[in-house]
Design a protein around this motif. Sequence first.
Motif, PDB file in Angstrom:
ATOM      1  N   LEU A 220      17.434  15.376  26.032  1.00  0.00           N
ATOM      2  CA  LEU A 220      17.293  14.121  25.948  1.00  0.00           C
ATOM      3  C   LEU A 220      17.540  13.429  27.281  1.00  0.00           C
ATOM      4  N   ARG A 221      18.612  14.065  28.064  1.00  0.00           N
ATOM      5  CA  ARG A 221      18.743  13.609  29.483  1.00  0.00           C
ATOM      6  C   ARG A 221      17.907  13.787  30.289  1.00  0.00           C
ATOM      7  N   ASP A 222      17.038  14.809  30.267  1.00  0.00           N
ATOM      8  CA  ASP A 222      15.857  14.996  31.297  1.00  0.00           C
ATOM      9  C   ASP A 222      14.641  13.954  31.029  1.00  0.00           C
ATOM     10  N   ARG A 223      14.449  13.630  29.772  1.00  0.00           N
ATOM     11  CA  ARG A 223      13.637  12.591  29.348  1.00  0.00           C
ATOM     12  C   ARG A 223      13.951  11.153  29.855  1.00  0.00           C
ATOM     13  N   LEU A 224      15.237  10.881  29.575  1.00  0.00           N
ATOM     14  CA  LEU A 224      15.965   9.832  30.138  1.00  0.00           C
ATOM     15  C   LEU A 224      15.760   9.427  31.530  1.00  0.00           C
ATOM     16  N   ILE A 225      15.746  10.672  32.365  1.00  0.00           N
ATOM     17  CA  ILE A 225      15.750  10.641  33.832  1.00  0.00           C
ATOM     18  C   ILE A 225      14.585  10.380  34.149  1.00  0.00           C
ATOM     19  N   ASP A 226      13.508  11.159  33.626  1.00  0.00           N
ATOM     20  CA  ASP A 226      12.160  11.091  34.083  1.00  0.00           C
ATOM     21  C   ASP A 226      11.637   9.953  33.828  1.00  0.00           C
ATOM     22  N   GLY A 227      11.851   9.350  32.654  1.00  0.00           N
ATOM     23  CA  GLY A 227      11.217   7.833  32.389  1.00  0.00           C
ATOM     24  C   GLY A 227      12.077   6.717  32.756  1.00  0.00           C
ATOM     25  N   GLN A 228      13.259   6.910  33.502  1.00  0.00           N
ATOM     26  CA  GLN A 228      13.772   5.997  34.055  1.00  0.00           C
ATOM     27  C   GLN A 228      14.334   4.939  33.112  1.00  0.00           C
ATOM     28  N   ALA A 229      14.830   5.229  31.829  1.00  0.00           N
ATOM     29  CA  ALA A 229      15.129   4.459  30.806  1.00  0.00           C
ATOM     30  C   ALA A 229      16.384   3.349  31.229  1.00  0.00           C
ATOM     31  N   LYS A 230      16.229   2.388  30.542  1.00  0.00           N
ATOM     32  CA  LYS A 230      17.161   1.343  31.069  1.00  0.00           C
ATOM     33  C   LYS A 230      18.440   1.036  29.845  1.00  0.00           C
ATOM     34  N   LEU A 231      17.762   1.515  28.581  1.00  0.00           N
ATOM     35  CA  LEU A 231      18.699   1.162  27.433  1.00  0.00           C
ATOM     36  C   LEU A 231      18.240   2.450  26.412  1.00  0.00           C
ATOM     37  N   VAL A 232      19.444   2.859  25.585  1.00  0.00           N
ATOM     38  CA  VAL A 232      19.001   3.772  24.667  1.00  0.00           C
ATOM     39  C   VAL A 232      19.355   3.402  23.248  1.00  0.00           C
ATOM     40  N   VAL A 233      18.301   3.291  22.227  1.00  0.00           N
ATOM     41  CA  VAL A 233      18.561   2.902  20.986  1.00  0.00           C
ATOM     42  C   VAL A 233      19.047   4.328  20.193  1.00  0.00           C
ATOM     43  N   THR A 234      19.954   4.440  19.367  1.00  0.00           N
ATOM     44  CA  THR A 234      20.666   5.477  18.705  1.00  0.00           C
ATOM     45  C   THR A 234      21.132   5.166  17.435  1.00  0.00           C
ATOM     46  N   ALA A 235      21.718   6.084  16.927  1.00  0.00           N
ATOM     47  CA  ALA A 235      22.543   5.968  15.514  1.00  0.00           C
ATOM     48  C   ALA A 235      23.765   6.784  15.666  1.00  0.00           C
ATOM     49  N   ASP A 236      24.824   6.622  14.607  1.00  0.00           N
ATOM     50  CA  ASP A 236      25.855   7.205  14.766  1.00  0.00           C
ATOM     51  C   ASP A 236      25.603   8.750  14.342  1.00  0.00           C
ATOM     52  N   GLY A 237      24.520   8.794  13.375  1.00  0.00           N
ATOM     53  CA  GLY A 237      23.906  10.239  12.968  1.00  0.00           C
ATOM     54  C   GLY A 237      23.020   9.909  11.903  1.00  0.00           C
TER      55      GLY A 237
END
Length: 656
Positions: free
Chosen positions: A178-195
């Motif tokens: 996940l980290r590598d993809r966020l870095i490469d895509g230069q994400a500004k915000l992340v949408v997720t869930a508790d689980g």
Amino acid sequence: MSESTIESILQEKRVFPPSAEFSQNAQIKSLEDYQKLYDKASSDPEKFWAELAESELHWFQKWDDVLDWQPPFAKWFVNGKINISYNCLDRHLTTWRKNKAALIWEGEPGDSRTLTYAQLHREVCQFANALKELGVQKGDRVGVYMPMIPEAAVAMLACARIGAVHSVVFGGFSAEALRDRLIDGQAKLVVTADGGWRKDAIVPLKVQVDKALADTTVTTVEKVLVVKRTGQETEMEPGRDHWWHDMQSSVSPDCPAEPMESEDMLFVLYTSGSTGKPKGVVHTTGGYNLYTHMTTKWIFDLNDTDVYWCTADVGWITGHSYIVYGPLSNGATTVMYEGAPRSSNPGCFWDVIEKYGVTVFYTAPTAIRAFIKMGEQLPNARNLSSLRLLGTVGEPINPEAWMWYHRVIGGERCPIVDTWWQTETGGIMITPLPGAIATKPGSATRPFPGIIADIVDLEGNTVPENEGGYLAVRYPWPGMMRTVYGDPDRFRRTYWEHIPPKDGKYTYFAGDGARKDEDGYFWVMGRVDDVLNVAGHRLGTMEVESALVSHPAVAEAAVVGKPDELKGEEVVAFVTLEGTYQASEELSKELKKHVVNEIGAIARPGEIRFTDSLPKTRSGKIMRRLLRSLAAGEEVTGDTSTLEDRSVLDKLREGA
């Protein structure tokens, strides 16, 4: 694909024409109708796609040029203005579909929701406004790391609505991936869930996001939005983290769709490559909208009474194109299921079909092989009579699994659309049109109208029928990827330079081996590059090798695929160890766990073989062809004259 499977496919001669009743009611009713469409599209592709774009989609402003083709870079419907969220939602609200079920969702514990087009539109508008309130603007990238819940689709459609670029990361990937993809895509915000729920267990997602963002190399993410799904205790960082439900309740449900340029970026989706670094596949708005719309409509023969279910995850291209965008653009009812067959309910897929009266069912050969192992008693105990069309996706299907699917699930009455396509193609490329084309078990049959597909050698020459070659596409199509995010040179090298251009004409190299038979049917045999297909998911061998070598015990690693009856391919790793480390079962388990931590559970090696050295050419290249044979338990054949040290091969044979 194993040699025995390939042999059975080569000998396959059975043909299954659609029933007269199915053809009579189908969108495309006969082989003659298909051929007319195909010939029309081939003779003037731009006119063909332009007519469909005008009749099938809503445009805020019509285009100036249908296609600007500067090989290998394409622009479709240049200067046209469109919004895919509008095409999936707003335009249905002025029709009777306003109160039709748009999305039926079934959670693994048994909870469920049904959202009409009006309700889905409201939620999407609210979330689009929530994104705006948190500073997301047109062109910003938004990471989506979610379980299979309605909010995943809502997040995608909301991004598209305001012109933000979504980058969905499969919820089974690790924090590092996940980290590598966020870095490469230069994400500004992340949408997720508790689980999320998966096989009777909670898969924690927010903790993985926290772990990814704790890395100081992630510098662009400013906010995190969290869906409360499973209710476990969740740490929320003040100022950065926000609960989805809090944001949704405080914003307006009114958010007009932003008119987007046809070539504005819609999403980046990462797919495994043979070099180790995942590729950010870029898809744009107008062409992708048209292509997913038309392929969904014709291939799945959609009508207004269908309940359509694609079992993929939205983290993959199949979920993008055939759970969200394609079905909703057509005004269909699409089913989303959070769970998977599991020990507490191995027949859960059949429960969903029976409960909701699913009519069109699209799943992977891996799943079908798992169903076969579970036995016929599970589907036979449910009422599957609502089904009228079946589909397969993700990898070639072996004839035996095709026949079981046809007989047990389809009751010998449902056509099967065996589809070939890729993340890069945006939508299905080779497939039966179910009312028009007779099927052959194991064959994806014929190209979709507008797709000029061929089997070629590496010089780009068409090979004779029934001879193996490389699957290629001769002309651009609207749904094609536009580039690799941030790396146009890699796009050119990977897809357009394997086969040299002729007379200025470029050929798209798919990376799959295939043949075409005397009836013009395509038979896809699988990858020819260093990309594995594990349970329908593409994994780069270099990705897994890099993960292994990052462990202090590993000096060198080579990863290959081994034919597997259930998953298609299983990961086998050949590993040499650093100085003082000793091969052991404990170390093998540790290395497997390390790969899971680095990439995710789908990359876990099924087998690790320790070796003193690897078979290499005199120039130092690992001869993976030999390792593939050894992993499969097959005799090593072919030229070994370039081996630097032949004793390495003998030792590996003895070890096996």
